[in-house]
Write a protein that holds these residues in place. Structure first.
Motif, PDB file in Angstrom:
ATOM      1  N   MET A   1       0.814  -1.216   0.000  1.00  0.00           N
ATOM      2  CA  MET A   1       0.000   0.000   0.000  1.00  0.00           C
ATOM      3  C   MET A   1       0.849   1.267   0.000  1.00  0.00           C
ATOM      4  O   MET A   1       0.390   2.338   0.363  1.00  0.00           O
ATOM      5  CB  MET A   1      -0.927   0.005   1.208  1.00  0.00           C
ATOM      6  N   PHE A  28       1.880  14.086   1.036  1.00  0.00           N
ATOM      7  CA  PHE A  28       1.440  12.687   1.027  1.00  0.00           C
ATOM      8  C   PHE A  28       2.634  11.746   1.176  1.00  0.00           C
ATOM      9  O   PHE A  28       2.565  10.727   1.870  1.00  0.00           O
ATOM     10  CB  PHE A  28       0.718  12.351  -0.288  1.00  0.00           C
ATOM     11  N   LEU A 137      -8.590  -0.413  -2.155  1.00  0.00           N
ATOM     12  CA  LEU A 137      -8.046   0.210  -0.948  1.00  0.00           C
ATOM     13  C   LEU A 137      -7.635   1.656  -1.208  1.00  0.00           C
ATOM     14  O   LEU A 137      -7.920   2.555  -0.398  1.00  0.00           O
ATOM     15  CB  LEU A 137      -6.863  -0.605  -0.430  1.00  0.00           C
ATOM     16  N   CYS A 138      -6.961   1.899  -2.335  1.00  0.00           N
ATOM     17  CA  CYS A 138      -6.567   3.273  -2.672  1.00  0.00           C
ATOM     18  C   CYS A 138      -7.803   4.124  -2.935  1.00  0.00           C
ATOM     19  O   CYS A 138      -7.840   5.307  -2.580  1.00  0.00           O
ATOM     20  CB  CYS A 138      -5.650   3.273  -3.891  1.00  0.00           C
ATOM     21  N   ILE A 141      -9.125   5.274   0.300  1.00  0.00           N
ATOM     22  CA  ILE A 141      -8.346   6.397   0.832  1.00  0.00           C
ATOM     23  C   ILE A 141      -8.781   7.701   0.167  1.00  0.00           C
ATOM     24  O   ILE A 141      -8.978   8.724   0.829  1.00  0.00           O
ATOM     25  CB  ILE A 141      -6.841   6.159   0.620  1.00  0.00           C
ATOM     26  N   GLY A 144     -11.898   8.791   1.562  1.00  0.00           N
ATOM     27  CA  GLY A 144     -11.674   9.417   2.863  1.00  0.00           C
ATOM     28  C   GLY A 144     -11.321  10.890   2.741  1.00  0.00           C
ATOM     29  O   GLY A 144     -11.731  11.711   3.573  1.00  0.00           O
ATOM     30  N   PHE A 145     -10.566  11.234   1.696  1.00  0.00           N
ATOM     31  CA  PHE A 145     -10.248  12.635   1.456  1.00  0.00           C
ATOM     32  C   PHE A 145     -11.520  13.441   1.184  1.00  0.00           C
ATOM     33  O   PHE A 145     -11.679  14.556   1.682  1.00  0.00           O
ATOM     34  CB  PHE A 145      -9.284  12.770   0.273  1.00  0.00           C
ATOM     35  N   PHE A 166      -2.454   8.407  -5.570  1.00  0.00           N
ATOM     36  CA  PHE A 166      -2.936   7.082  -5.173  1.00  0.00           C
ATOM     37  C   PHE A 166      -3.226   6.169  -6.364  1.00  0.00           C
ATOM     38  O   PHE A 166      -3.693   5.042  -6.188  1.00  0.00           O
ATOM     39  CB  PHE A 166      -4.155   7.226  -4.266  1.00  0.00           C
TER      40      PHE A 166
END
Length: 216
Positions: A1, A28, A137-138, A141, A144-145, A166
């Motif tokens: 990841m 990041f 998964l990315c 993320i 989430g942003f 990502f």
């Protein structure tokens, strides 16, 4: 990841929006470096050594050159050291020296990944499955942003940085770090093919951003 920020995301992002916005990718990548050169080596050491005392392992992580460099960079940023470097005309000398040192290394890494890209049909199904897992998964993320930083994600320059970062491949040092876990050449070719797939994905996302997201 992990994500390859320095050799893939950063140059693509700078080409897209300019160096003045590079801080988005660099921010990041600080977290990525801590994972790449802290957590990953710890997991590999535990996997290969089986019984590792906590304190020696923690010391090894904290004293890793990349971790020390990140910590010193953060401290220098807080103390505004870069301002004094610019005033003293040392910034140009430092930047040119680092460029001379790192450009050949990045080229060799990219060549090695391309040279080692041997896709076997027997690997196709697990490659696609693992790629799908990483994309999900990315994607989570990135979601989430949108959830926690909606104001920032409304800014196209920031949004482009998140999407591009990502979508990038796993960090290039990872194949060297996990080499001890490879049993044969098939394992090594699987790693190379997996990273190469995401290099292509990064190019696709970069094209999409150029044509759509950054369109005014």
């Amino acid at each position: 990841m992990t994500c390859e920020g320095g050799s893939v995301a950063l140059p693509l992002y700078i080409a897209l929006v300019g160096a003045e916005h590079a801080v988005n990718i660099i921010t990041f990548d600080v977290a990525g470096i801590l994972i790449n050169f802290g957590l990953v080596p710890a997991l590999i050491t535990k996997q290969t050594s089986h019984e590792v005392a906590f304190l020696p392992l923690a010391k090894r992580i904290v004293t890793a050159p990349f971790i020390v460099a990140v910590i010193l960079g953060i401290v220098a940023n807080v103390l505004n050291v870069q301002h004094w470097l610019i005033l003293g005309h040392l910034n140009t000398i430092f930047s040119n020296t680092m460029s001379m040192a790192t450009t050949p290394i990045a080229s060799v890494i990219l060549f090695t990944l391309g040279y080692g890209f041997h896709l076997h049909l027997s690997q196709l199904k697990p490659l696609l499955a693992l790629s799908l897992v990483r994309i999900i998964l990315c994607g989570a993320i990135v979601g989430g942003f949108f959830l926690f930083f909606p104001e920032l994600m409304a800014v196209k320059v920031f949004l482009a940085g998140v999407l591009l970062y990502f979508a990038c491949p796993t960090g290039f040092p990872v194949p060297l770090q996990i080499g001890a876990l490879c049993k044969d050449e098939d394992d090594e070719s699987f790693i190379s093919a997996f990273i190469s797939i995401f290099i292509v994905l990064a190019m696709v996302v970069y094209t999409f951003i150029t044509l759509d997201v950054m369109r005014t």
